[in-house]
Design an enzyme around this catalytic site. Structure first.
Site, PDB file in Angstrom:
ATOM      1  CG  ASN A  11      -1.851   1.128   1.307  1.00 43.17           C
ATOM      2  OD1 ASN A  11      -1.476   2.254   1.009  1.00 43.17           O
ATOM      3  ND2 ASN A  11      -3.082   0.876   1.692  1.00 43.17           N
ATOM      4  CG  ASP A  13      -3.117   4.616   0.513  1.00 47.38           C
ATOM      5  OD1 ASP A  13      -3.139   4.505  -0.722  1.00 47.38           O
ATOM      6  OD2 ASP A  13      -4.007   4.161   1.262  1.00 47.38           O
ATOM      7  CG  HIS A  14       0.917   6.178   4.702  1.00 51.61           C
ATOM      8  ND1 HIS A  14      -0.048   7.137   4.928  1.00 51.61           N
ATOM      9  CD2 HIS A  14       0.465   5.050   5.296  1.00 51.61           C
ATOM     10  CE1 HIS A  14      -1.027   6.611   5.643  1.00 51.61           C
ATOM     11  NE2 HIS A  14      -0.744   5.336   5.875  1.00 51.61           N
ATOM     12  NE  ARG A  22       6.528  20.890   3.368  1.00 50.60           N
ATOM     13  CZ  ARG A  22       7.803  21.251   3.460  1.00 50.60           C
ATOM     14  NH1 ARG A  22       8.415  21.824   2.463  1.00 50.60           N
ATOM     15  NH2 ARG A  22       8.468  21.023   4.571  1.00 50.60           N
ATOM     16  CG  HIS A  49      -8.274   4.082   0.830  1.00 48.40           C
ATOM     17  ND1 HIS A  49      -8.466   3.967   2.186  1.00 48.40           N
ATOM     18  CD2 HIS A  49      -9.480   4.433   0.321  1.00 48.40           C
ATOM     19  CE1 HIS A  49      -9.724   4.231   2.491  1.00 48.40           C
ATOM     20  NE2 HIS A  49     -10.358   4.522   1.365  1.00 48.40           N
ATOM     21  NE  ARG A  51      -8.392   7.402   4.152  1.00 46.87           N
ATOM     22  CZ  ARG A  51      -9.267   7.089   5.103  1.00 46.87           C
ATOM     23  NH1 ARG A  51     -10.391   7.757   5.225  1.00 46.87           N
ATOM     24  NH2 ARG A  51      -9.015   6.131   5.949  1.00 46.87           N
ATOM     25  NE  ARG A  55      -7.575  11.107   5.291  1.00 46.02           N
ATOM     26  CZ  ARG A  55      -8.039  10.586   6.431  1.00 46.02           C
ATOM     27  NH1 ARG A  55      -7.243   9.872   7.194  1.00 46.02           N
ATOM     28  NH2 ARG A  55      -9.279  10.788   6.805  1.00 46.02           N
ATOM     29  CG  HIS A  56      -3.577   8.790   1.291  1.00 49.19           C
ATOM     30  ND1 HIS A  56      -4.456   8.126   0.484  1.00 49.19           N
ATOM     31  CD2 HIS A  56      -3.808   8.361   2.561  1.00 49.19           C
ATOM     32  CE1 HIS A  56      -5.199   7.332   1.229  1.00 49.19           C
ATOM     33  NE2 HIS A  56      -4.846   7.456   2.505  1.00 49.19           N
ATOM     34  CD  GLU A  76      -6.970  -0.261   0.761  1.00 46.02           C
ATOM     35  OE1 GLU A  76      -6.149  -1.135   1.071  1.00 46.02           O
ATOM     36  OE2 GLU A  76      -7.079   0.815   1.391  1.00 46.02           O
ATOM     37  CB  THR A 106      -5.585   4.473   9.303  1.00 43.54           C
ATOM     38  OG1 THR A 106      -5.491   3.427   8.341  1.00 43.54           O
ATOM     39  CG2 THR A 106      -5.623   3.869  10.702  1.00 43.54           C
ATOM     40  CB  THR A 107      -9.538   1.772   6.992  1.00 41.28           C
ATOM     41  OG1 THR A 107      -9.024   2.458   5.859  1.00 41.28           O
ATOM     42  CG2 THR A 107     -10.934   1.270   6.699  1.00 41.28           C
ATOM     43  CD  GLU A 157      -7.156  -6.217   2.753  1.00 42.19           C
ATOM     44  OE1 GLU A 157      -7.242  -6.100   1.519  1.00 42.19           O
ATOM     45  OE2 GLU A 157      -6.484  -5.454   3.457  1.00 42.19           O
ATOM     46  CG  HIS A 196      -5.661  -1.642   9.207  1.00 41.71           C
ATOM     47  ND1 HIS A 196      -5.306  -1.132  10.421  1.00 41.71           N
ATOM     48  CD2 HIS A 196      -6.082  -0.592   8.468  1.00 41.71           C
ATOM     49  CE1 HIS A 196      -5.549   0.169  10.427  1.00 41.71           C
ATOM     50  NE2 HIS A 196      -6.007   0.519   9.252  1.00 41.71           N
ATOM     51  N   GLY A 197      -2.282  -2.635   9.952  1.00 38.14           N
ATOM     52  CA  GLY A 197      -1.465  -2.633  11.173  1.00 38.14           C
ATOM     53  C   GLY A 197      -0.419  -3.734  11.206  1.00 38.14           C
ATOM     54  N   GLY A 218       1.082  -1.398   4.325  1.00 34.16           N
ATOM     55  CA  GLY A 218       1.546  -0.079   3.893  1.00 34.16           C
ATOM     56  C   GLY A 218       2.434   0.632   4.877  1.00 34.16           C
ATOM     57  CG  HIS A 219       2.079   3.279   9.024  1.00 32.92           C
ATOM     58  ND1 HIS A 219       2.696   2.986  10.221  1.00 32.92           N
ATOM     59  CD2 HIS A 219       2.081   4.629   8.924  1.00 32.92           C
ATOM     60  CE1 HIS A 219       3.033   4.115  10.819  1.00 32.92           C
ATOM     61  NE2 HIS A 219       2.671   5.123  10.049  1.00 32.92           N
TER      62      HIS A 219
END
Ligand code: PXP
Length: 241
Positions: A11, A13-14, A22, A49, A51, A55-56, A76, A106-107, A157, A196-197, A218-219
């Site tokens: 993922n 996204d980040h 910025r 994702h 959204r 936001r990303h 997503e 986050t989700t 998932e 997730h996580g 992802g994160h």
């Protein structure tokens, strides 16, 4: 027989979050370049994702990724008619329907397929007509799994957030919930994914989930990439699967 390797969806996204911090004044880090590096590190698919609040990931990222055709895309999306149009426009390999709240970091929690049954059914039907597979991001509960099968999903998932946060005996309990739900999903003909996580430590336990075919992470990978670069961060995660 050797155990099948679990697919890794990275993922990104980040990567886009860093750019969006910025507020449009910079165009780095380049998402496609990050994706290319992820693939060199062994990523099997790219997860993004889009959204509602953008936001990303932006639609322009999606357009660029789709045009580049470098990796299968797991998109997503919230289960709304607007997002169904997005799915049909960009035709990713798979759509993962997720719940979405504006204020969340986050989700948080899985999609309530019982509550949104009609909406999800329609979304899946439209995707299937366009040749797009659909997975549902749900809590590992028997009811959610049964309804996911009823509405015609291709995969579920499982939300591993509770498992990731839990400590001690609760962690074992959360893992058991995932194991039981995975068996049920497989029995109902659903593919089993999770995410997730997840990080470099807890992924070792998560691998115990039976019939697990795919993880979306992802994160933790983006965080590790600060030290080793995203290609190596992906390679390190892939080695654990
Ligand atoms: N899978 C789904 C459906 C998600 O919504 C997310 C978070 O965007 C992830 C996987 C990845 O979670 P994390 O960034 O915590 O690895």
């Amino acid at each position: 027989m050797a155990k099948k390797k679990i697919r890794l969806g990275v993922n990104v996204d980040h990567v886009a979050t860093l750019r969006q911090l910025r507020k449009g004044s910079v165009n780095y880090p380049d998402v496609l370049e990050a994706v290319t590096e992820c693939l060199k590190g062994g990523a099997d698919q790219i997860t993004v994702h889009l959204r509602g609040d953008r936001r990303h990931i932006q639609e322009s990222d999606l357009r660029i990724l789709k045009k580049a055709k470098v990796a299968p895309i797991n998109l997503e999306l919230a289960a709304t008619p607007t997002m169904a149009e997005v799915a049909l426009k960009y035709k990713p390999e798979i759509v993962c329907l997720v719940p979405e709240k504006r204020q969340e970091l986050t989700t948080e929690g899985g999609l309530d397929v019982v509550r949104y049954k009609n909406r999800v059914t329609k979304f899946i039907r439209r995707c299937h007509q366009a040749g797009i597979r659909v997975s549902l991001f749900i809590e590992p509960s028997a009811l959610q799994v049964h309804v996911s099968a009823d509405v015609g999903a291709d995969a579920v998932e499982f939300h591993t957030g509770q498992f990731a946060l839990a400590r001690g005996a609760r962690k074992t309990k959360e893992l058991k919930r995932l194991v039981v739900a995975a068996r049920l999903a497989h029995g109902l003909g659903l593919k089993v994914h999770a995410g997730h996580g997840l990080d470099y430590k807890n992924v070792t336990l998560i691998k115990r989930i039976p019939y697990l075919e795919e993880l979306n992470i992802g994160h933790s990978i983006v965080c590790e990439s600060v030290f080793v670069g995203i290609r190596n961060a992906v390679k390190k995660m892939k080695a654990k699967l």
